[in-house]
Design an enzyme around this catalytic site. Sequence first.
Site, PDB file in Angstrom:
ATOM      1  N   HIS A 152      48.452  35.196  55.415  1.00 56.75           N
ATOM      2  CA  HIS A 152      47.165  35.914  55.468  1.00 56.75           C
ATOM      3  C   HIS A 152      46.954  36.236  56.947  1.00 56.75           C
ATOM      4  CE1 HIS A 152      42.753  36.412  54.522  1.00 56.75           C
ATOM      5  NE2 HIS A 152      42.672  36.111  55.803  1.00 56.75           N
ATOM      6  N   ARG A 210      40.770  30.883  40.513  1.00 52.10           N
ATOM      7  CA  ARG A 210      39.529  30.093  40.719  1.00 52.10           C
ATOM      8  C   ARG A 210      39.500  28.711  40.075  1.00 52.10           C
ATOM      9  NH1 ARG A 210      38.556  33.116  44.948  1.00 52.10           N
ATOM     10  NH2 ARG A 210      37.435  35.058  44.579  1.00 52.10           N
ATOM     11  N   HIS A 250      48.238  41.407  51.693  1.00 48.45           N
ATOM     12  CA  HIS A 250      47.209  42.461  51.745  1.00 48.45           C
ATOM     13  C   HIS A 250      47.106  43.239  53.072  1.00 48.45           C
ATOM     14  CE1 HIS A 250      45.049  39.127  53.527  1.00 48.45           C
ATOM     15  NE2 HIS A 250      44.778  38.560  52.385  1.00 48.45           N
ATOM     16  N   HIS A 301      49.669  38.125  44.003  1.00 52.68           N
ATOM     17  CA  HIS A 301      48.497  37.695  44.767  1.00 52.68           C
ATOM     18  C   HIS A 301      47.234  37.770  43.906  1.00 52.68           C
ATOM     19  CE1 HIS A 301      46.504  37.677  48.997  1.00 52.68           C
ATOM     20  NE2 HIS A 301      45.681  37.156  48.099  1.00 52.68           N
ATOM     21  N   ASP A 357      45.332  41.148  44.825  1.00 51.30           N
ATOM     22  CA  ASP A 357      44.379  40.247  45.500  1.00 51.30           C
ATOM     23  C   ASP A 357      43.135  40.095  44.622  1.00 51.30           C
ATOM     24  OD1 ASP A 357      43.228  38.487  47.208  1.00 51.30           O
ATOM     25  OD2 ASP A 357      42.933  39.885  48.859  1.00 51.30           O
TER      26      ASP A 357
HETATM   27  O1  DOR Z   1      38.540  39.506  49.759  1.00 55.64           O
HETATM   28  C1  DOR Z   1      39.086  38.415  49.719  1.00 55.64           C
HETATM   29  N1  DOR Z   1      38.766  37.518  48.770  1.00 55.64           N
HETATM   30  N2  DOR Z   1      39.985  38.113  50.647  1.00 55.64           N
HETATM   31  C2  DOR Z   1      40.500  36.871  50.761  1.00 55.64           C
HETATM   32  O2  DOR Z   1      41.307  36.659  51.626  1.00 55.64           O
HETATM   33  C3  DOR Z   1      40.052  35.788  49.864  1.00 55.64           C
HETATM   34  C4  DOR Z   1      39.522  36.332  48.602  1.00 55.64           C
HETATM   35  C5  DOR Z   1      38.767  35.329  47.778  1.00 55.64           C
HETATM   36  O3  DOR Z   1      39.250  34.212  47.568  1.00 55.64           O
HETATM   37  O4  DOR Z   1      37.678  35.665  47.277  1.00 55.64           O
HETATM   38 ZN    ZN Z   2      43.776  36.692  48.518  1.00 64.78          ZN
END
Ligand code: DOR
Ligand code: ZN
Length: 425
Positions: free
Chosen positions: A179, A62, A232, A58, A305
């Site tokens: 999610h 970007r 998460h 996970h 994450d």
């Molecule tokens: O904290 C988070 N950031 N949770 C998410 O579900 C998305 C992620 C993000 O893409 O920044």
């Molecule tokens: Zn995520």
Amino acid sequence: MAYKYIYNLVLNQEPGTLILDKDKIERFIPGQDKKAPAEENALDAAGCHLMPSLIDVHVHLREPGFEYKEDISSGLAAAASGGFGRVMAMANTEPVNDNAVTTRFMLAQAEKAHPLGPFVHPVGALTRGLQGRELAPLAELAWAGCKAFSNDGIGVMDNELFRRAVEYSSDLKVLVIDHCEDHYLSSGGVVNEGRISNYLGLKGIPDIAESLQVSRDILLAAYLDTPIHLAHISCEASVELIYQAKQKSIPISAETCPHYLLWDENLVKNYNTMAKVNPPLRTRSDVLALRQAVNERVIDIVATDHAPHADFEKEVPFAQAPNGISGLDTALSLCLGLVDRNILKLEDLSRLMALAPARIFDLPACEFIRGQSADFILMDLKQDWTVDPDTMVSRGKNTPCLGEKLKGKVMAHFLNGIPVINRFS
Ligand code: DOR
Ligand code: ZN
């Protein structure tokens, strides 16, 4: 430099030498041997611990679209440095990874920047544009190389659509990562609902926004007899549901993240945007329940994450700051901190961060058996390093442990027998 002998290392408390046959493991020879083998292609591991190269199921890399936060090249460099040889990259890019062109682009960027690895496994969007209204072209995404499907970032509220998504994915032999967030319950929330949200005067996100969707997914996995993976997990209520589901052999797997194992909602008390994440940091009792859950295999995986953001985005009033913690650089050291405090066991880290991810997502992980790909890391458990913008390889410096001294450093990282990181030389 191709090495054949890596000596003076420790595998599962046992000192020994690892012998490679080019890109493969030949064998591990136990026994103290601090002297270099006569051959010159030997590496002195200086008492470091041998672990499989880690798999992070996970991450947010970007690219395409938000390269100012991170791109595939910088994200994979952070992965290599942090000990991760494979990462699964979520679909909330721009454009969203809901089409084969984007999937192939991600794979090509990774191959171009890091031909020897770390390797990226794109996660395809479950619904078009992550909008939760219609299915993404799942077969096209699977054929292009997506290892899983997920609407990560925005949960799918439509139960019928979610059911179809799970059924189609299962036909394609691709796992759905959910999610778990009920948008109606979490709407407008920026911290955990409870004492701290009251104290700060901020709108809270109740844990039931997560656990309600966890319960839906468990019921659906049981009804369809089809596996679903839960992303998460942040709270005790979800842990209890997953525990009960596993007792009944319902095909559910789940991950949590280092930040939920380490920190609670008190970290946002001074409006610290670095600790703003979704799901939010919860209570102390949630943290303790999660620790127990990873020890007892109720939670299968620790994933980062990894959610890098630019400094200017986090340097705003709390309610406006984006959610996310940059995790690839620090995950292993943070978890080793838990090992140091006897909260986790070192052997369990290999399970949580390599072997279980490999089993659940059908990826290779090294168990040091002859013929396996030589994908491993050498960890100096005693070496300190300070988390700061210069020591972090990721473009995203957003972590609440900025400035902290962590113990445990990846000294070398081998993929297919070749060092992608070598800090010995
Ligand atoms: O904290 C988070 N950031 N949770 C998410 O579900 C998305 C992620 C993000 O893409 O920044
Ligand atoms: Zn995520």
